[in-house]
Design a protein around this motif. Structure first.
Motif, PDB file in Angstrom:
ATOM      1  N   LEU A  27      41.054  20.040  20.697  1.00  0.00           N
ATOM      2  CA  LEU A  27      41.400  19.695  19.208  1.00  0.00           C
ATOM      3  C   LEU A  27      41.233  18.121  18.848  1.00  0.00           C
ATOM      4  O   LEU A  27      41.061  17.961  17.632  1.00  0.00           O
ATOM      5  CB  LEU A  27      42.626  20.366  18.902  1.00  0.00           C
ATOM      6  N   PHE A  28      41.982  17.581  19.587  1.00  0.00           N
ATOM      7  CA  PHE A  28      41.669  16.016  19.376  1.00  0.00           C
ATOM      8  C   PHE A  28      40.144  15.462  19.286  1.00  0.00           C
ATOM      9  O   PHE A  28      39.729  14.382  18.603  1.00  0.00           O
ATOM     10  CB  PHE A  28      42.496  15.055  20.305  1.00  0.00           C
ATOM     11  N   LEU A  29      39.396  16.091  19.944  1.00  0.00           N
ATOM     12  CA  LEU A  29      38.146  15.737  20.262  1.00  0.00           C
ATOM     13  C   LEU A  29      37.151  16.421  19.002  1.00  0.00           C
ATOM     14  O   LEU A  29      35.865  16.339  18.733  1.00  0.00           O
ATOM     15  CB  LEU A  29      37.248  16.066  21.408  1.00  0.00           C
ATOM     16  N   ALA A  30      37.544  17.592  18.645  1.00  0.00           N
ATOM     17  CA  ALA A  30      36.983  18.542  17.623  1.00  0.00           C
ATOM     18  C   ALA A  30      36.202  17.710  16.344  1.00  0.00           C
ATOM     19  O   ALA A  30      35.120  18.220  15.893  1.00  0.00           O
ATOM     20  CB  ALA A  30      38.041  19.643  17.203  1.00  0.00           C
ATOM     21  N   PRO A  31      36.841  16.807  15.832  1.00  0.00           N
ATOM     22  CA  PRO A  31      36.271  16.312  14.583  1.00  0.00           C
ATOM     23  C   PRO A  31      34.778  15.504  15.003  1.00  0.00           C
ATOM     24  O   PRO A  31      33.843  15.641  13.989  1.00  0.00           O
ATOM     25  CB  PRO A  31      37.076  15.152  14.093  1.00  0.00           C
ATOM     26  N   PRO A  81      34.233  33.454  11.694  1.00  0.00           N
ATOM     27  CA  PRO A  81      34.631  31.968  11.470  1.00  0.00           C
ATOM     28  C   PRO A  81      34.867  31.866   9.897  1.00  0.00           C
ATOM     29  O   PRO A  81      33.908  32.443   9.182  1.00  0.00           O
ATOM     30  CB  PRO A  81      33.586  31.211  12.153  1.00  0.00           C
ATOM     31  N   PHE A  82      35.886  31.287   9.493  1.00  0.00           N
ATOM     32  CA  PHE A  82      35.859  30.721   8.354  1.00  0.00           C
ATOM     33  C   PHE A  82      34.857  29.572   7.754  1.00  0.00           C
ATOM     34  O   PHE A  82      34.964  28.567   8.803  1.00  0.00           O
ATOM     35  CB  PHE A  82      37.396  30.507   7.685  1.00  0.00           C
ATOM     36  N   PRO A  83      34.483  29.627   6.870  1.00  0.00           N
ATOM     37  CA  PRO A  83      33.560  28.337   6.373  1.00  0.00           C
ATOM     38  C   PRO A  83      34.439  27.192   6.019  1.00  0.00           C
ATOM     39  O   PRO A  83      34.165  26.617   4.848  1.00  0.00           O
ATOM     40  CB  PRO A  83      32.704  28.897   5.530  1.00  0.00           C
ATOM     41  N   PHE A  84      35.508  26.659   6.784  1.00  0.00           N
ATOM     42  CA  PHE A  84      36.114  25.629   6.352  1.00  0.00           C
ATOM     43  C   PHE A  84      35.359  24.393   6.675  1.00  0.00           C
ATOM     44  O   PHE A  84      34.740  24.180   7.790  1.00  0.00           O
ATOM     45  CB  PHE A  84      37.550  25.268   7.307  1.00  0.00           C
ATOM     46  N   THR A  85      35.547  23.534   5.821  1.00  0.00           N
ATOM     47  CA  THR A  85      34.928  22.141   5.894  1.00  0.00           C
ATOM     48  C   THR A  85      35.821  20.957   5.240  1.00  0.00           C
ATOM     49  O   THR A  85      36.712  21.387   4.551  1.00  0.00           O
ATOM     50  CB  THR A  85      33.512  21.943   5.342  1.00  0.00           C
ATOM     51  N   GLY A  86      35.294  19.512   5.314  1.00  0.00           N
ATOM     52  CA  GLY A  86      36.183  18.735   4.507  1.00  0.00           C
ATOM     53  C   GLY A  86      37.157  18.222   5.200  1.00  0.00           C
ATOM     54  O   GLY A  86      37.687  18.447   6.323  1.00  0.00           O
ATOM     55  N   PRO A  87      38.041  17.332   4.634  1.00  0.00           N
ATOM     56  CA  PRO A  87      39.158  16.642   5.070  1.00  0.00           C
ATOM     57  C   PRO A  87      40.336  17.483   5.469  1.00  0.00           C
ATOM     58  O   PRO A  87      41.046  17.144   6.445  1.00  0.00           O
ATOM     59  CB  PRO A  87      39.587  15.393   3.859  1.00  0.00           C
ATOM     60  N   ILE A  90      39.318  19.006   8.852  1.00  0.00           N
ATOM     61  CA  ILE A  90      39.467  17.946   9.856  1.00  0.00           C
ATOM     62  C   ILE A  90      41.021  17.418  10.275  1.00  0.00           C
ATOM     63  O   ILE A  90      41.240  17.201  11.461  1.00  0.00           O
ATOM     64  CB  ILE A  90      38.826  16.532   9.380  1.00  0.00           C
ATOM     65  N   ALA A  91      41.852  17.322   9.141  1.00  0.00           N
ATOM     66  CA  ALA A  91      43.147  17.044   9.290  1.00  0.00           C
ATOM     67  C   ALA A  91      43.801  18.296  10.255  1.00  0.00           C
ATOM     68  O   ALA A  91      45.000  17.996  10.912  1.00  0.00           O
ATOM     69  CB  ALA A  91      43.837  16.870   8.224  1.00  0.00           C
ATOM     70  N   ALA A  92      43.464  19.661  10.103  1.00  0.00           N
ATOM     71  CA  ALA A  92      43.930  20.616  10.574  1.00  0.00           C
ATOM     72  C   ALA A  92      43.887  20.635  12.211  1.00  0.00           C
ATOM     73  O   ALA A  92      44.629  21.012  12.905  1.00  0.00           O
ATOM     74  CB  ALA A  92      43.457  21.964  10.103  1.00  0.00           C
ATOM     75  N   GLN A  93      42.696  19.858  12.604  1.00  0.00           N
ATOM     76  CA  GLN A  93      42.522  19.906  14.157  1.00  0.00           C
ATOM     77  C   GLN A  93      43.733  19.012  14.831  1.00  0.00           C
ATOM     78  O   GLN A  93      44.156  19.745  15.830  1.00  0.00           O
ATOM     79  CB  GLN A  93      41.123  19.427  14.365  1.00  0.00           C
ATOM     80  N   ALA A  97      46.845  20.538  17.355  1.00  0.00           N
ATOM     81  CA  ALA A  97      46.674  19.904  18.705  1.00  0.00           C
ATOM     82  C   ALA A  97      48.384  19.407  18.836  1.00  0.00           C
ATOM     83  O   ALA A  97      48.738  19.778  19.999  1.00  0.00           O
ATOM     84  CB  ALA A  97      45.871  18.651  18.982  1.00  0.00           C
ATOM     85  N   ILE A  98      48.929  18.894  17.699  1.00  0.00           N
ATOM     86  CA  ILE A  98      50.414  18.575  18.162  1.00  0.00           C
ATOM     87  C   ILE A  98      51.214  19.783  18.225  1.00  0.00           C
ATOM     88  O   ILE A  98      52.108  19.914  19.053  1.00  0.00           O
ATOM     89  CB  ILE A  98      50.565  17.717  16.911  1.00  0.00           C
ATOM     90  N   ALA A  99      50.835  20.964  17.538  1.00  0.00           N
ATOM     91  CA  ALA A  99      51.596  22.332  17.762  1.00  0.00           C
ATOM     92  C   ALA A  99      51.374  22.662  19.062  1.00  0.00           C
ATOM     93  O   ALA A  99      52.469  23.120  19.675  1.00  0.00           O
ATOM     94  CB  ALA A  99      51.035  23.153  16.741  1.00  0.00           C
ATOM     95  N   PHE A 100      50.136  22.730  19.792  1.00  0.00           N
ATOM     96  CA  PHE A 100      50.195  22.954  21.284  1.00  0.00           C
ATOM     97  C   PHE A 100      50.755  22.079  21.905  1.00  0.00           C
ATOM     98  O   PHE A 100      51.360  22.713  22.874  1.00  0.00           O
ATOM     99  CB  PHE A 100      48.681  22.888  21.393  1.00  0.00           C
ATOM    100  N   LEU A 101      50.891  20.740  21.964  1.00  0.00           N
ATOM    101  CA  LEU A 101      51.463  19.928  22.686  1.00  0.00           C
ATOM    102  C   LEU A 101      53.141  20.080  22.669  1.00  0.00           C
ATOM    103  O   LEU A 101      53.722  19.817  23.755  1.00  0.00           O
ATOM    104  CB  LEU A 101      51.341  18.502  22.360  1.00  0.00           C
ATOM    105  N   VAL A 102      53.626  20.331  21.310  1.00  0.00           N
ATOM    106  CA  VAL A 102      55.126  20.686  21.315  1.00  0.00           C
ATOM    107  C   VAL A 102      55.358  21.802  22.130  1.00  0.00           C
ATOM    108  O   VAL A 102      56.461  22.037  22.827  1.00  0.00           O
ATOM    109  CB  VAL A 102      55.470  20.581  19.889  1.00  0.00           C
TER     110      VAL A 102
END
Length: 112
Positions: A27-31, A81-87, A90-93, A97-102
């Motif tokens: 997810l950190f590489l996803a953008p 898949p949902f057609p999500f794009t935009g900032p 990109i911020a959700a990625q 990732a932080i939710a996974f780490l915690v």
């Protein structure tokens, strides 16, 4: 001669840590990867690892993580898949990732 101390084995194990680290790395590489041919791989890896971490949370009786990872599995599902794009997307990625780490750090189960 010095005596070696034997370390006591841990009473807990963190089953969700390894899949959480893999998902967070993806997810950190996803953008960077979402613009190319890797977008489907990001969706597959994230959705599958969200289900795995959610299952480990349920096994550890930490039910509050289940809705978080159910939402991640639905939002990143590769089948429809949902057609999500935009900032916001990109911020959700990194947010996921932080939710996974915690969760990987906090979900633990007592060894028997």
């Amino acid at each position: 001669m010095s005596e070696k101390r034997k370390r006591a084995p841990s009473r807990h194990q963190r089953n969700a840590l390894a899949p959480s680290l893999l998902a967070a790395a993806m997810l950190f590489l996803a953008p960077v990867l979402l613009d190319g041919d890797w977008s489907l791989a990001v969706l597959f890896v994230t959705a599958i690892l969200a289900v795995i971490v959610g299952w480990f949370a349920i096994q550890a009786r930490q039910w509050w993580w289940a809705p978080v990872f159910a939402a991640i599995a639905v939002l990143w599902n590769p089948v429809f898949p949902f057609p999500f794009t935009g900032p916001i997307w990109i911020a959700a990625q990194p947010g996921a990732a932080i939710a996974f780490l915690v969760a990987g750090a906090l979900i633990r189960i007592e060894r028997t």
